[in-house]
Motif scaffolding. Sequence first.
Motif, PDB file in Angstrom:
ATOM      1  N   ALA A   1       0.348  -6.397   7.983  1.00  0.00           N
ATOM      2  CA  ALA A   1       1.106  -6.426   6.467  1.00  0.00           C
ATOM      3  C   ALA A   1       2.119  -7.758   6.338  1.00  0.00           C
ATOM      4  O   ALA A   1       2.677  -7.755   5.279  1.00  0.00           O
ATOM      5  CB  ALA A   1       2.217  -5.135   5.977  1.00  0.00           C
ATOM      6  N   GLU A   2       2.964  -7.816   7.435  1.00  0.00           N
ATOM      7  CA  GLU A   2       3.616  -9.005   7.288  1.00  0.00           C
ATOM      8  C   GLU A   2       2.981 -10.023   7.528  1.00  0.00           C
ATOM      9  O   GLU A   2       3.035 -10.905   6.760  1.00  0.00           O
ATOM     10  CB  GLU A   2       4.148  -9.532   9.107  1.00  0.00           C
TER      11      GLU A   2
ATOM     12  N   ASP B   1      -1.883  -4.602  15.328  1.00  0.00           N
ATOM     13  CA  ASP B   1      -1.365  -3.306  14.401  1.00  0.00           C
ATOM     14  C   ASP B   1      -0.976  -3.259  12.999  1.00  0.00           C
ATOM     15  O   ASP B   1      -1.714  -3.951  12.469  1.00  0.00           O
ATOM     16  CB  ASP B   1       0.494  -2.991  15.479  1.00  0.00           C
ATOM     17  N   LYS B   2      -0.749  -2.814  12.412  1.00  0.00           N
ATOM     18  CA  LYS B   2      -0.766  -2.407  11.286  1.00  0.00           C
ATOM     19  C   LYS B   2       0.490  -3.289  10.571  1.00  0.00           C
ATOM     20  O   LYS B   2       0.347  -3.313   9.401  1.00  0.00           O
ATOM     21  CB  LYS B   2      -0.564  -0.721  10.780  1.00  0.00           C
ATOM     22  N   HIS B   3       1.221  -2.709  11.220  1.00  0.00           N
ATOM     23  CA  HIS B   3       3.140  -3.561  10.468  1.00  0.00           C
ATOM     24  C   HIS B   3       2.325  -5.455  10.325  1.00  0.00           C
ATOM     25  O   HIS B   3       3.068  -5.802   9.446  1.00  0.00           O
ATOM     26  CB  HIS B   3       3.879  -3.558  11.675  1.00  0.00           C
ATOM     27  N   THR B   4       1.428  -5.562  11.548  1.00  0.00           N
ATOM     28  CA  THR B   4       2.022  -7.195  11.785  1.00  0.00           C
ATOM     29  C   THR B   4       1.091  -7.414  10.391  1.00  0.00           C
ATOM     30  O   THR B   4       0.688  -8.623  10.094  1.00  0.00           O
ATOM     31  CB  THR B   4       1.298  -7.653  12.975  1.00  0.00           C
TER      32      THR B   4
ATOM     33  N   LYS C   1       2.208 -10.476   3.315  1.00  0.00           N
ATOM     34  CA  LYS C   1       3.403 -11.044   3.009  1.00  0.00           C
ATOM     35  C   LYS C   1       3.405 -12.500   3.002  1.00  0.00           C
ATOM     36  O   LYS C   1       4.025 -13.243   2.001  1.00  0.00           O
ATOM     37  CB  LYS C   1       4.806 -10.661   3.486  1.00  0.00           C
TER      38      LYS C   1
ATOM     39  N   ASP D   1      -5.904   2.893  12.268  1.00  0.00           N
ATOM     40  CA  ASP D   1      -4.656   2.048  12.276  1.00  0.00           C
ATOM     41  C   ASP D   1      -4.675   2.850  10.385  1.00  0.00           C
ATOM     42  O   ASP D   1      -3.966   2.399   8.836  1.00  0.00           O
ATOM     43  CB  ASP D   1      -4.064   1.143  11.690  1.00  0.00           C
TER      44      ASP D   1
ATOM     45  N   GLU E   1       0.787  -6.210   0.182  1.00  0.00           N
ATOM     46  CA  GLU E   1       0.544  -6.891   1.400  1.00  0.00           C
ATOM     47  C   GLU E   1      -0.316  -6.272   2.461  1.00  0.00           C
ATOM     48  O   GLU E   1      -1.188  -7.085   3.576  1.00  0.00           O
ATOM     49  CB  GLU E   1       1.988  -6.759   1.745  1.00  0.00           C
ATOM     50  N   GLU E   2      -0.695  -4.792   2.340  1.00  0.00           N
ATOM     51  CA  GLU E   2      -2.059  -4.366   3.601  1.00  0.00           C
ATOM     52  C   GLU E   2      -2.962  -5.164   3.207  1.00  0.00           C
ATOM     53  O   GLU E   2      -4.042  -5.465   4.085  1.00  0.00           O
ATOM     54  CB  GLU E   2      -1.628  -3.222   3.794  1.00  0.00           C
TER      55      GLU E   2
END
Length: 485
Positions: free
Chosen positions: A460-461, A455-458, A464, A304, A416-417
Amino acid sequence: MVFLEHTLQTTRAYVNSRPKSERKAYGQFFTMGTGAMFMSKLFNVNLEKECLNILDAGAGTGILTSAMVDQLLALGFKGKICVTCYENDSNVLPVLYGNLEEIANNVKQFEYRVIAENFLTCQPFGGFFQEEAKYDLVIGNPPYKKIPIEASEAQHMKEVCHGAPNLYFLFMAMSIQQLKEEGQLVYIIPRSWTSGAYFERFRKWLFARTVIEHIHLFGSRDKVFNGESVLQETMIIKIRKTKQRPRSIKMTFSETSDFNNISSISVPYDTIVSNNNYVYLVTNKKEIRCLDSLKTLDHTLVADGLRMKTGLVVDFRTREVLRNEPDSPNTYPLLYSQHIKNGKIIWPVGKENEYICTENKALLQENANYVFVKRLTAKEERRRLQCGIYLKREYPNYKYISTQNKINYILCQEEEEALGVYCLLNSSIYDLYYRILNGSTQVNSTEINMMPVPDKHTIAEMGKMLKGKELSTEMCDKILSAWIK
């Protein structure tokens, strides 16, 4: 323990007669009597065989051979015991011969030969080598010593080498090649081979030919080789030369090499030996649950674009560019592990050489969002993964920063990442995972990059959710529990 006790006595006399520095140069550390007996008892011996061919490579004074003979006689084995010992240290050879003669003079069924040559280079290895395998059983305590890739042993065994290898796993590979199909090998070795890039070729080679049946782990690093001050994460491993995987591996554990209060657990084979050919050394059900939880994740940091790298500056080699105070426009922050405090980067702290004055791009990195991780921790520390978040907005006056090589770093595009990556690495489950994967106190970027992660989206979540909250392990665990059960 008739013959083992005799061999231990002659070994003690030899050890007392030789300086430790000399034996260390060979990587020579002798097996304790309790360890030798434990190892000899791991073999499943067919008592109906007319002859057992046994290999003891790097035989030293013959401790392991003596333990094997004692064990076979105790089991009532009536066939011939044919032992081949490799040992090319001229200092120890007279002791070895004397101990083997002691056995031969008292056991009619015992035969031996000593080959005083380099075990690794005196015979072919790999490729199309098809010489008939010789041995039913192999027992060994190989030398522990790093060698350069240009060394004759490494060049002879290129098939399993990557980077600067260690003699111990080369001994293991050559021994396996000499093992008959369904033959068994028991070795006492460091656990460093179980993960990392240096041993990747060896692991692939190993698991294409053998399976693990038993692993014994020690809680203490400094009591496996009595009196030798060997600070080494050590294991005893039993391997069978077959492609038929067992359903499980027996894992045993003791604090020291006296083998008192051994705990035991049976672990599914695929939990220990993973698809990526790493070997996960678990000792209890909590660790098994940890692996089971994370193996459902099919992403990695490197996939990622969140690759961990090692800090740029080896400070003792770059003294001329280090500064205690900013003295020109091209002076930038130099970050050390001491700047990681309670999940954040606190800089400056009044430490020596906190600045670097250079325009050499090889020593600089962009001022961006990072997660920094200490490369070195003490074994006794509560956490192996100790990390801190660096946010570029908190240091707006600098175009570049730099990092000392005793920290690792992960470059993140967004805050956030960075918070999400921190949430992973600061959690209990990932700290436990890393301890299972790597017994050393050094955090290896290759292993971190290959850990299973969301995964990268998770990620970042998760970041947050962590934003504005305390950066504690408890908070990270709470956030992680929403995605990892």
